[in-house]
Scaffold this motif. Structure first.
Motif, PDB file in Angstrom:
ATOM      1  N   LYS A   1      -1.872   0.864  -4.953  1.00  0.00           N
ATOM      2  CA  LYS A   1      -1.278  -0.438  -4.685  1.00  0.00           C
ATOM      3  C   LYS A   1      -0.056  -0.596  -5.582  1.00  0.00           C
ATOM      4  O   LYS A   1      -0.139  -0.351  -6.790  1.00  0.00           O
TER       5      LYS A   1
ATOM      6  N   ASN B   1       0.843  -1.191   0.000  1.00  0.00           N
ATOM      7  CA  ASN B   1       0.000   0.000   0.000  1.00  0.00           C
ATOM      8  C   ASN B   1       0.878   1.241   0.000  1.00  0.00           C
ATOM      9  O   ASN B   1       1.836   1.339   0.767  1.00  0.00           O
ATOM     10  N   GLU B   2       0.538   2.184  -0.843  1.00  0.00           N
ATOM     11  CA  GLU B   2       1.247   3.463  -0.878  1.00  0.00           C
ATOM     12  C   GLU B   2       0.207   4.559  -1.075  1.00  0.00           C
ATOM     13  O   GLU B   2      -0.169   4.885  -2.191  1.00  0.00           O
TER      14      GLU B   2
ATOM     15  N   ASP C   1      -3.316   5.833  -1.479  1.00  0.00           N
ATOM     16  CA  ASP C   1      -4.507   5.178  -2.012  1.00  0.00           C
ATOM     17  C   ASP C   1      -4.188   4.304  -3.223  1.00  0.00           C
ATOM     18  O   ASP C   1      -5.077   3.885  -3.956  1.00  0.00           O
TER      19      ASP C   1
END
Length: 244
Positions: free
Chosen positions: A15, A10-11, A13
């Motif tokens: 992927k 996760n970064e 909002d």
């Protein structure tokens, strides 16, 4: 593409996918990840080898390579769908115990994609119909839900319906986009399975207002096209052009 996913991070909002394909490492940023685990038949405990079977393959009648053994349900493939599995079971039992020659009717499969809104389909797509019959042999009837008073009242005007037919009105395929697409598809799906032309649906009274006019109106257009194909009507249009 035969890529192997090694990590998903996760970064914010987004992927971040790390994958390997053709000996190279790739990093891809996406909005969402859809995980499809898949399914396979649970037949490992049946000891098929002891019966002389090396796999679960069947012919059209669901008979395996061993003549007295049939395969039914999802185990027979090709699709894992409850309605199809049920029909396979009935066909296999009829042939194995009743000696009745019956086959699964895969061409009558009703497809429904659970989404928002739902997508229902039966028969051929427009591209498939064109490839099989040629574009000049077809009539395609489209109906946006925005023209349905029932859909307007229920505030579901984003829907859409499309019916692919031969010139004689034979239904080759149908597609509906709506929250109740699978239910709305049933009348047209039934008509197609029974060989009833789309034009015939124009003579069936419908309640009003309601969303059933999504096939009522296309059926009327199909009926008019059928009338215009009549040689007598064509002749009258030539002789009496002012009466058109």
């Amino acid at each position: 593409c035969s890529a192997t996913i090694s990590s998903i991070l996760n970064e914010g909002d987004r992927k971040i996918l790390t994958c390997h394909a053709s000996g190279k490492k790739h990093t891809i940023s996406v909005d969402a990840v859809l995980l499809c685990a898949g399914r396979k038949a649970a037949i490992d405990r049946l000891d098929l080898a002891a019966t002389g079977l090396s796999d679960a393959q069947t012919d059209r009648s669901l008979r395996t390579k061993v003549p007295h053994i049939y395969m039914a349900g999802d185990a027979a493939g090709p699709w894992f769908m409850t309605a199809i599995a049920e029909e396979r079971g009935a066909c296999a039992a009829a042939r194995a115990f009743g000696f009745i020659k019956t086959y699964p009717r895969y061409e009558q499969t009703l497809w429904n994609t659970v989404s928002a809104p739902n997508i229902a389909r039966c028969g051929l797509s427009e591209d498939e119909a064109v490839a099989r019959y040629g574009k000049r042999s077809l009539r395609v009837y489209r109906f946006p839900f925005v023209y349905s008073l029932g859909a307007q009242i229920e505030q579901r005007t984003e829907g859409f319906a499309k019916f692919i037919c031969k010139k004689n009105g034979q239904i080759l395929g149908a597609h509906i986009l709506d929250k109740d697409a699978e239910s709305l598809m049933l009348p047209v799906h039934t008509a197609r399975a029974l060989g009833i032309p789309l034009s015939k649906l124009s003579s069936v009274p419908h309640h009003f207002p309601g969303t059933s006019d999504i096939y009522k109106q296309p059926a009327r257009r199909c009926y008019l096209d059928t009338i215009n194909r009549n040689p007598l009507v064509t002749l009258l249009q030539i002789l009496l052009p002012h009466k058109r």
